[in-house]
Design a protein around this motif. Structure first.
Motif, short mmCIF file in Angstrom:
data_model
loop_
_atom_site.label_atom_id
_atom_site.label_comp_id
_atom_site.label_asym_id
_atom_site.label_seq_id
_atom_site.Cartn_x
_atom_site.Cartn_y
_atom_site.Cartn_z
N PRO A 186 0.77 -1.24 0.00
CA PRO A 186 0.00 0.00 0.00
C PRO A 186 0.81 1.30 0.00
O PRO A 186 0.31 2.32 -0.50
CB PRO A 186 -0.85 -0.12 1.27
N VAL A 187 2.02 1.31 0.54
CA VAL A 187 2.78 2.57 0.53
C VAL A 187 3.55 2.77 -0.77
O VAL A 187 4.19 3.81 -0.95
CB VAL A 187 3.76 2.66 1.73
N LYS A 188 3.51 1.80 -1.67
CA LYS A 188 4.24 1.93 -2.93
C LYS A 188 3.43 2.79 -3.92
O LYS A 188 2.37 3.30 -3.61
CB LYS A 188 4.53 0.55 -3.52
N ILE A 189 3.93 2.91 -5.15
CA ILE A 189 3.34 3.82 -6.13
C ILE A 189 1.92 3.40 -6.50
O ILE A 189 1.00 4.22 -6.56
CB ILE A 189 4.21 3.89 -7.41
N ILE A 190 1.73 2.11 -6.80
CA ILE A 190 0.39 1.54 -6.96
C ILE A 190 0.30 0.33 -6.06
O ILE A 190 1.32 -0.24 -5.64
CB ILE A 190 0.08 1.15 -8.42
N THR A 191 -0.93 -0.07 -5.74
CA THR A 191 -1.08 -1.14 -4.77
C THR A 191 -2.06 -2.22 -5.23
O THR A 191 -2.98 -1.94 -6.01
CB THR A 191 -1.55 -0.59 -3.41
N ASP A 247 -7.32 -12.94 -7.95
CA ASP A 247 -8.00 -12.06 -8.89
C ASP A 247 -8.47 -10.77 -8.22
O ASP A 247 -8.53 -9.71 -8.86
CB ASP A 247 -9.20 -12.79 -9.51
N LEU A 248 -8.79 -10.84 -6.94
CA LEU A 248 -9.17 -9.63 -6.21
C LEU A 248 -8.02 -8.62 -6.22
O LEU A 248 -8.22 -7.43 -6.48
CB LEU A 248 -9.55 -9.97 -4.77
N GLN A 249 -6.82 -9.11 -5.91
CA GLN A 249 -5.66 -8.22 -5.91
C GLN A 249 -5.35 -7.71 -7.31
O GLN A 249 -5.05 -6.54 -7.51
CB GLN A 249 -4.44 -8.98 -5.37
N ALA A 250 -5.42 -8.61 -8.29
CA ALA A 250 -5.10 -8.23 -9.67
C ALA A 250 -6.09 -7.21 -10.22
O ALA A 250 -5.71 -6.31 -10.97
CB ALA A 250 -5.06 -9.47 -10.55
N ALA A 251 -7.37 -7.35 -9.85
CA ALA A 251 -8.37 -6.39 -10.31
C ALA A 251 -8.04 -4.99 -9.78
O ALA A 251 -8.15 -3.99 -10.51
CB ALA A 251 -9.76 -6.83 -9.85
N LEU A 252 -7.64 -4.92 -8.51
CA LEU A 252 -7.24 -3.63 -7.95
C LEU A 252 -5.99 -3.12 -8.65
O LEU A 252 -5.90 -1.93 -9.01
CB LEU A 252 -6.99 -3.78 -6.45
N GLY A 253 -5.02 -4.00 -8.87
CA GLY A 253 -3.79 -3.59 -9.54
C GLY A 253 -4.02 -3.10 -10.95
O GLY A 253 -3.42 -2.12 -11.40
N LEU A 254 -4.90 -3.76 -11.68
CA LEU A 254 -5.20 -3.38 -13.06
C LEU A 254 -5.83 -1.99 -13.10
O LEU A 254 -5.50 -1.16 -13.96
CB LEU A 254 -6.14 -4.42 -13.68
N SER A 255 -6.71 -1.72 -12.14
CA SER A 255 -7.32 -0.40 -12.06
C SER A 255 -6.30 0.66 -11.65
O SER A 255 -6.26 1.76 -12.21
CB SER A 255 -8.49 -0.43 -11.06
#
Length: 383
Positions: A186-191, A247-255
């Motif tokens: 979470p503290v990185k550029i995208i999460t 997939d939950l994490q990847a969906a957030l990452g893709l957005s």
């Protein structure tokens, strides 16, 4: 309290996760490969392997490069411990290369001297893990030039650096490395809440990391030792791990990836404001990378008087400024001291550590908050 870093979550990010929750796939579905493809395309690299943390990505990167007992891996002492621990997980020995005193990045001069000595002593490493501290790329072209004659493989620990550039290419393109690793903490550029990615130009390395992240199990008949029993059949062909991203994490990452360049642009604006606000204080401000553009994950100042660091740090915390220190040199940690390292082994890293404080920096940091940081820092420096 103004934190040193925090995530920026939009309504679109939330909806992407909700849509996945309502879909047929929560763990392994279409979002993971979509995220991998999107990030690979962004970095202009053929292959990306998503995992549940950057630590996991570093581990499978070492395994894919056949790091094992008896091998040596070198990295920077100024990093989070994962940059070194990943080699220990493989049974290898870890050593460190001292850093540039003004940046905390691996010193090319120190690397050249250490390689020359190691070649004479027959103690060369199999892998070098360069660490792009705070989002600033190491001098990868020079590092590659030094390592290539010895056959040393290179991993870029770019946990801080997604969205940055080096020599006109995106960090992650692997132009001077075998594998690049990103973090989505979470503290990185995208999460992705927790998560990581390993990128490579090498199909063999990509396939090995894909296998290792999922128990060493394959459904590819070309990799099996006997004819498939049917559509359900799989084989474990290697001792792998459960490092898969959901997939939950990847969906957030893709957005989040859609907002990456905007996040970096906001960080650059904040860095410019800090330069104006802090230029007359008794400290050194971080500079932009001469051979590229930093992703500016962290804003690390260096006090002129190291004896004032604790007092300044505590004064800032008392004023509601959530400062931090990145990082305590790995070789000084008790676990690594038990392996034979000690204070004094890497003097530039220790000097860098003694003077640094990380100020708040994130995409949603406001000009008013930065003014608050500047006033508190100015007061702390006077005390």
């Amino acid at each position: 309290m103004i934190p040193y870093g925090r995530q920026s979550i939009s309504e679109e990010d939330i909806q992407a996760v909700v849509d996945t929750l309502k879909s047929d796939f929560l763990t392994q579905g279409p979002a993971v490969p979509a995220f991998e493809h999107a990030l690979a395309s962004y970095c202009k690299v053929p292959y990306a392997v998503a995992v549940n943390s950057a630590t996991s990505a570093l581990h499978i990167a070492c395994l894919a490069l056949d790091v094992k007992a008896g091998d040596r891996v070198w990295t920077s002492p100024i990093s989070f411990v994962a940059s070194a621990n990943c080699a220990l997980y493989c049974g290898a020995k870890v050593d460190f290369v001292d850093v540039e005193p003004d940046t905390g990045l691996i010193s090319v001069r120190a690397l050249a001297a250490k390689l020359q000595q190691a070649a004479a002593n027959n103690t060369l490493p199999k892998v070098l893990i360069s660490v792009h501290l705070a989002g600033h790329s190491c001098a990868m072209q020079q590092i590659s030039t030094l390592c290539k004659p010895y056959g040393i493989r290179i991993i870029e620990d770019a946990s801080h650096a997604i969205g940055g550039r080096y020599l006109q290419q995106k960090i992650g393109s692997c132009q001077f490395s075998d594998i690049t690793v990103f973090s989505f903490h979470p503290v990185k550029i995208i999460t992705t809440a927790e998560g990581g990615m390993a990128l490579t130009k090498d199909l063999t390395l990509a396939a090995r990391m894909q296998l290792l992240r999922s128990h060493g199990i394959t459904r590819n008949t070309d990799d099996m030792t006997e004819v498939s029993h049917g559509p359900w059949y799989y084989q474990q062909v290697e001792l792998g791990l459960n490092y898969r991203m959901t997939d939950l994490q990847a969906a957030l990452g893709l957005s989040q990836l859609k907002q990456l360049d905007a996040f970096v642009a906001k960080r650059l604006e904040a860095v410019a404001r800090y330069r104006n606000l802090l230029q007359n204080l008794p400290l050194d401000l971080p500079e932009e990378c001469p051979a590229g553009q930093s992703a500016w994950h962290l804003y690390i100042i260096q006090l002129h008087d190291e004896n004032r660091r604790l007092a300044v740090f505590e004064a800032l915390r008392s004023a509601g400024i959530g400062v931090n220190v990145h990082y305590i040199p790995i070789h000084t940690q008790p676990y690594y001291q038990n392996l034979g390292f000690q204070w004094g082994d890497f003097p530039h890293a220790e000097s860098f550590y003694s003077r640094i404080i990380s100020l708040p920096l994130y995409a949603d940091l406001t000009a008013e908050q930065q003014q608050q940081v500047a006033v508190a820092l100015q007061d702390a420096c006077k005390e």
